[in-house]
Design a protein around this motif. Structure first.
Motif, PDB file in Angstrom:
ATOM      1  N   VAL A  96       6.812 -13.791  30.058  1.00  0.00           N
ATOM      2  CA  VAL A  96       7.743 -12.740  29.630  1.00  0.00           C
ATOM      3  C   VAL A  96       9.028 -13.329  29.053  1.00  0.00           C
ATOM      4  O   VAL A  96      10.020 -12.616  28.896  1.00  0.00           O
ATOM      5  CB  VAL A  96       8.081 -11.797  30.807  1.00  0.00           C
ATOM      6  N   THR A  97       9.003 -14.604  28.719  1.00  0.00           N
ATOM      7  CA  THR A  97      10.185 -15.230  28.116  1.00  0.00           C
ATOM      8  C   THR A  97      10.074 -15.145  26.606  1.00  0.00           C
ATOM      9  O   THR A  97       9.097 -15.594  26.008  1.00  0.00           O
ATOM     10  CB  THR A  97      10.305 -16.698  28.546  1.00  0.00           C
ATOM     11  N   GLY A  98      11.074 -14.542  25.990  1.00  0.00           N
ATOM     12  CA  GLY A  98      11.108 -14.463  24.539  1.00  0.00           C
ATOM     13  C   GLY A  98      10.119 -13.488  23.932  1.00  0.00           C
ATOM     14  O   GLY A  98       9.903 -13.507  22.715  1.00  0.00           O
ATOM     15  N   ASN A  99       9.495 -12.638  24.751  1.00  0.00           N
ATOM     16  CA  ASN A  99       8.497 -11.701  24.229  1.00  0.00           C
ATOM     17  C   ASN A  99       9.027 -10.279  24.073  1.00  0.00           C
ATOM     18  O   ASN A  99       8.272  -9.360  23.780  1.00  0.00           O
ATOM     19  CB  ASN A  99       7.264 -11.683  25.143  1.00  0.00           C
ATOM     20  N   GLY A 100      10.335 -10.094  24.288  1.00  0.00           N
ATOM     21  CA  GLY A 100      10.929  -8.785  24.098  1.00  0.00           C
ATOM     22  C   GLY A 100      10.781  -7.900  25.324  1.00  0.00           C
ATOM     23  O   GLY A 100       9.897  -8.095  26.157  1.00  0.00           O
ATOM     24  N   PRO A 101      11.655  -6.891  25.429  1.00  0.00           N
ATOM     25  CA  PRO A 101      11.660  -6.041  26.610  1.00  0.00           C
ATOM     26  C   PRO A 101      10.472  -5.082  26.715  1.00  0.00           C
ATOM     27  O   PRO A 101      10.160  -4.618  27.805  1.00  0.00           O
ATOM     28  CB  PRO A 101      12.977  -5.266  26.473  1.00  0.00           C
ATOM     29  N   ASP A 102       9.823  -4.781  25.590  1.00  0.00           N
ATOM     30  CA  ASP A 102       8.728  -3.806  25.645  1.00  0.00           C
ATOM     31  C   ASP A 102       7.571  -4.299  26.509  1.00  0.00           C
ATOM     32  O   ASP A 102       6.911  -3.505  27.193  1.00  0.00           O
ATOM     33  CB  ASP A 102       8.231  -3.474  24.237  1.00  0.00           C
ATOM     34  N   LEU A 103       7.302  -5.604  26.483  1.00  0.00           N
ATOM     35  CA  LEU A 103       6.250  -6.149  27.331  1.00  0.00           C
ATOM     36  C   LEU A 103       6.611  -5.944  28.795  1.00  0.00           C
ATOM     37  O   LEU A 103       5.750  -5.558  29.607  1.00  0.00           O
ATOM     38  CB  LEU A 103       6.040  -7.638  27.043  1.00  0.00           C
ATOM     39  N   PHE A 104       7.871  -6.176  29.154  1.00  0.00           N
ATOM     40  CA  PHE A 104       8.305  -5.950  30.535  1.00  0.00           C
ATOM     41  C   PHE A 104       8.092  -4.494  30.927  1.00  0.00           C
ATOM     42  O   PHE A 104       7.625  -4.196  32.029  1.00  0.00           O
ATOM     43  CB  PHE A 104       9.775  -6.328  30.697  1.00  0.00           C
ATOM     44  N   CYS A 105       8.419  -3.567  30.040  1.00  0.00           N
ATOM     45  CA  CYS A 105       8.243  -2.134  30.341  1.00  0.00           C
ATOM     46  C   CYS A 105       6.772  -1.812  30.575  1.00  0.00           C
ATOM     47  O   CYS A 105       6.419  -1.070  31.500  1.00  0.00           O
ATOM     48  CB  CYS A 105       8.797  -1.282  29.210  1.00  0.00           C
ATOM     49  N   ASP A 106       5.903  -2.365  29.731  1.00  0.00           N
ATOM     50  CA  ASP A 106       4.460  -2.118  29.878  1.00  0.00           C
ATOM     51  C   ASP A 106       3.946  -2.667  31.211  1.00  0.00           C
ATOM     52  O   ASP A 106       3.163  -2.005  31.911  1.00  0.00           O
ATOM     53  CB  ASP A 106       3.691  -2.751  28.720  1.00  0.00           C
ATOM     54  N   LEU A 107       4.379  -3.861  31.568  1.00  0.00           N
ATOM     55  CA  LEU A 107       3.938  -4.463  32.823  1.00  0.00           C
ATOM     56  C   LEU A 107       4.470  -3.684  34.026  1.00  0.00           C
ATOM     57  O   LEU A 107       3.761  -3.503  35.016  1.00  0.00           O
ATOM     58  CB  LEU A 107       4.399  -5.919  32.890  1.00  0.00           C
ATOM     59  N   SER A 108       5.701  -3.211  33.924  1.00  0.00           N
ATOM     60  CA  SER A 108       6.279  -2.431  35.022  1.00  0.00           C
ATOM     61  C   SER A 108       5.521  -1.129  35.211  1.00  0.00           C
ATOM     62  O   SER A 108       5.257  -0.698  36.338  1.00  0.00           O
ATOM     63  CB  SER A 108       7.757  -2.141  34.739  1.00  0.00           C
TER      64      SER A 108
END
Length: 430
Positions: free
Chosen positions: A390-402
Motif C-alpha cells: 500500500v506504499t505509493g499506490n494511492g488512497p483508493d486501494l486502502f479504501c477498497d481493502l478497508s
C-alpha cells in the motif's frame, strides 16, 4: 456488532465546533486584534437575531413531502448523495453533530452570498474565520430539493475521512426545517412535513432535546440518566461511535471505571500534532426518557467538550430514529422486536488510518489483544495490508481493502500482525 474508530475531524473544524458550542470566543481568554474584535461583534450581532434568519434558509417545498431515499453505511457513517443544478451527485456524510461543511472548491464553484463568518482557534491561539455561504439549490439523493443551503468551507478531501467522502457533510441546519426519519434497518431516510406522514412514532421512546440558544447549527442535546444522576449528550449521527462519556462526568454520577475494563489506545491528529488517548469500554444501564437499556459506553478524556458525551452512529443504528426540530423530540423505535440492543462485543486487534500525506498508520489497538501482545506499536507506518503493498499506490486501494476487511498488516519494520476482530473483547466489561 463491530466497532470501527471514527476518523478525527480536522483540527480547525473540531476547534470551531468547540468554540461555537461553548459560547463566545471571548470566553476562551484569547487576545483579539481590532479587526478580529470587529468581526466578532458582527458575528455576535448576527447570532442575536438568528431567529429571523433561520426560516429564510435550508428550506424545502413541504407540499412535495414526504420523500424517501436510500442511504449507504460507509465505515460506520451515513452517506447520501448531494448534487447541484443537476450535476454529478457527490457522496457526503449526514451529520446532526455539525453544520454543513463542504470543500473550498465546491463552495467556490457553487456558493453565493457570505452570510456570516464563524470564529475558531488554530494552533498557537490564532483566530481563524470560516465563512458560511448560501448555495442557491442542492438536491439530496436526487429526491429532496433544498433551497438556500447554508454551507461552511474547509472540508479536508484527504486524510482520515477520504474513504467516507472527499466532499463534505450535510449537517443539522439542512435538516431542521423538516422531520427526518433514519431507518437503520432498511437503510432508508424519509423526510416528512408532519409526524402523521411517518410510521415508527407510536410506541417509540420520545426523547426531548434542546439546542443551544443563538446557535447557527441546531445540534440536538439530550439528557440521559446514568449512575445516580443525569448527564447531557450531543446527538452526533456523523460519529462512528457508540455512547461516549468523559471520565470526570461519569465519576460525577458515581460510576468509576474498573481496572478490569477493556481498553483501547488510539492516536489522532490535533492542532498541536498527533496525540494518544485511551478509551475504556463498559456495559452500563442508561435511562432514556424513562426507558432503561444496557449499552456499550466508551469512556475517556476530552470526549465531548462542553457536554458529558456523544450519542453516535453505533448507538443510533439499533433504532429507527426520527428527528423533529419543530417539537424538539427524537423518537427511538428499537429495531429488535424485544426492544434490546444488538450489543458491541468485537473490536479489531488494531486499526489503521489514512494520513493527509497518503501514508497509513496504526491508529488504534486493543490493549492486551493479539497485536499488542505481539509487539505492534501505535503510530507505526503500515506498508502492506492483507499481503498487498500500500506504499505509493494511492488512497483508493486502502479504501477498497478497508471495505473488504483488514485481517493482517505489515509495518515498515517488516513485521506482520494479525489485526482481525477479537471476538467478545468488550463482552467482559462490567
Amino acid at each position: 456488532m463491530k466497532i470501527r474508530a471514527r476518523p478525527a475531524l480536522t483540527a480547525l473544524t473540531a476547534l470551531t465546533a468547540c468554540v461555537l458550542a461553548g459560547g463566545l470566543l471571548q470566553a476562551q481568554d484569547t487576545e483579539l486584534s481590532p479587526q478580529d474584535q470587529a468581526k466578532l461583534d458582527t458575528y455576535n450581532a448576527f447570532r442575536a437575531d438568528i431567529a429571523s434568519f433561520l426560516p429564510t434558509v435550508n428550506f424545502y417545498d413541504t407540499a412535495a413531502l414526504p420523500v424517501t431515499f436510500p442511504f449507504r453505511e460507509v465505515m460506520a457513517h451515513v452517506v447520501v448523495d448531494l448534487s447541484f443544478d443537476g450535476e454529478t451527485a457527490l457522496p457526503v456524510m449526514l451529520d446532526t453533530g455539525a453544520p454543513t461543511i463542504l470543500t473550498d472548491a465546491l463552495i467556490e464553484a457553487r456558493g453565493g452570498e457570505t452570510v456570516f463568518e464563524a470564529p475558531g482557534l488554530a494552533g498557537g491561539g490564532a483566530i481563524v474565520w470560516t465563512p458560511t455561504t448560501l448555495i442557491p439549490s442542492a438536491t439530496v439523493q436526487g429526491t429532496l430539493a433544498i433551497d438556500s443551503l447554508t454551507a461552511g468551507s474547509g472540508w479536508a478531501a484527504d486524510g482520515a475521512f477520504y474513504c467516507i467522502t472527499q466532499h463534505g457533510l450535510l449537517g443539522a441546519p439542512a435538516m431542521r426545517n423538516g422531520i427526518w426519519q433514519v431507518d437503520y434497518g432498511a437503510n432508508e431516510i424519509t423526510v416528512a412535513a408532519s409526524l402523521d406522514q411517518l410510521d415508527h412514532i407510536e410506541g417509540a421512546i420520545a426523547l426531548p432535546f434542546t439546542i443551544k440558544p443563538g446557535t447557527t447549527s441546531p445540534t440536538p442535546h439530550v439528557q440521559l440518566q446514568v449512575g445516580n444522576g443525569t448527564l447531557e449528550f450531543v446527538v452526533d449521527s456523523g460519529g462512528g461511535i457508540p455512547l461516549t462519556i468523559n471520565t470526570k462526568d461519569l465519576a460525577s454520577v458515581g460510576v468509576e471505571v474498573p481496572e478490569s475494563a477493556p481498553k483501547m489506545t488510539n492516536i489522532a491528529g490535533g492542532a498541536a500534532g498527533a496525540f494518544e488517548f485511551t478509551l475504556n469500554a463498559l456495559q452500563l444501564p442508561v435511562g432514556i426518557a424513562g426507558t432503561e437499556i444496557t449499552t456499550t459506553v466508551f469512556v475517556g478524556d476530552g470526549m465531548a467538550p462542553g457536554v458529558a458525551g456523544n450519542m453516535g452512529h453505533m448507538f443510533l443504528k439499533d433504532y429507527v430514529v426520527t428527528f423533529d426540530w419543530a417539537s424538539e423530540t427524537i423518537s427511538l423505535d428499537p429495531l429488535a422486536t424485544d426492544g434490546g440492543l444488538s450489543g458491541m462485543t468485537d473490536v479489531p486487534a488494531a486499526g489503521v488510518g489514512l494520513q493527509p500525506d497518503g501514508s497509513i498508520m496504526v491508529t488504534s489497538m486493543a490493549v492486551g489483544g493479539r497485536a499488542d501482545e505481539a509487539g505492534l506499536v501505535l503510530g507505526e507506518t503500515v506498508v502492506s495490508i492483507n499481503g498487498q503493498d500500500v506504499t505509493g499506490n494511492g488512497p483508493d486501494l486502502f479504501c477498497d481493502l478497508s471495505a473488504a476487511g483488514i485481517a493482517t498488516i505489515t509495518t515498515e519494520a517488516g513485521q506482520t500482525y494479525d489485526v482481525s476482530d477479537i471476538e467478545g473483547f468488550l463482552a467482559i466489561a462490567d
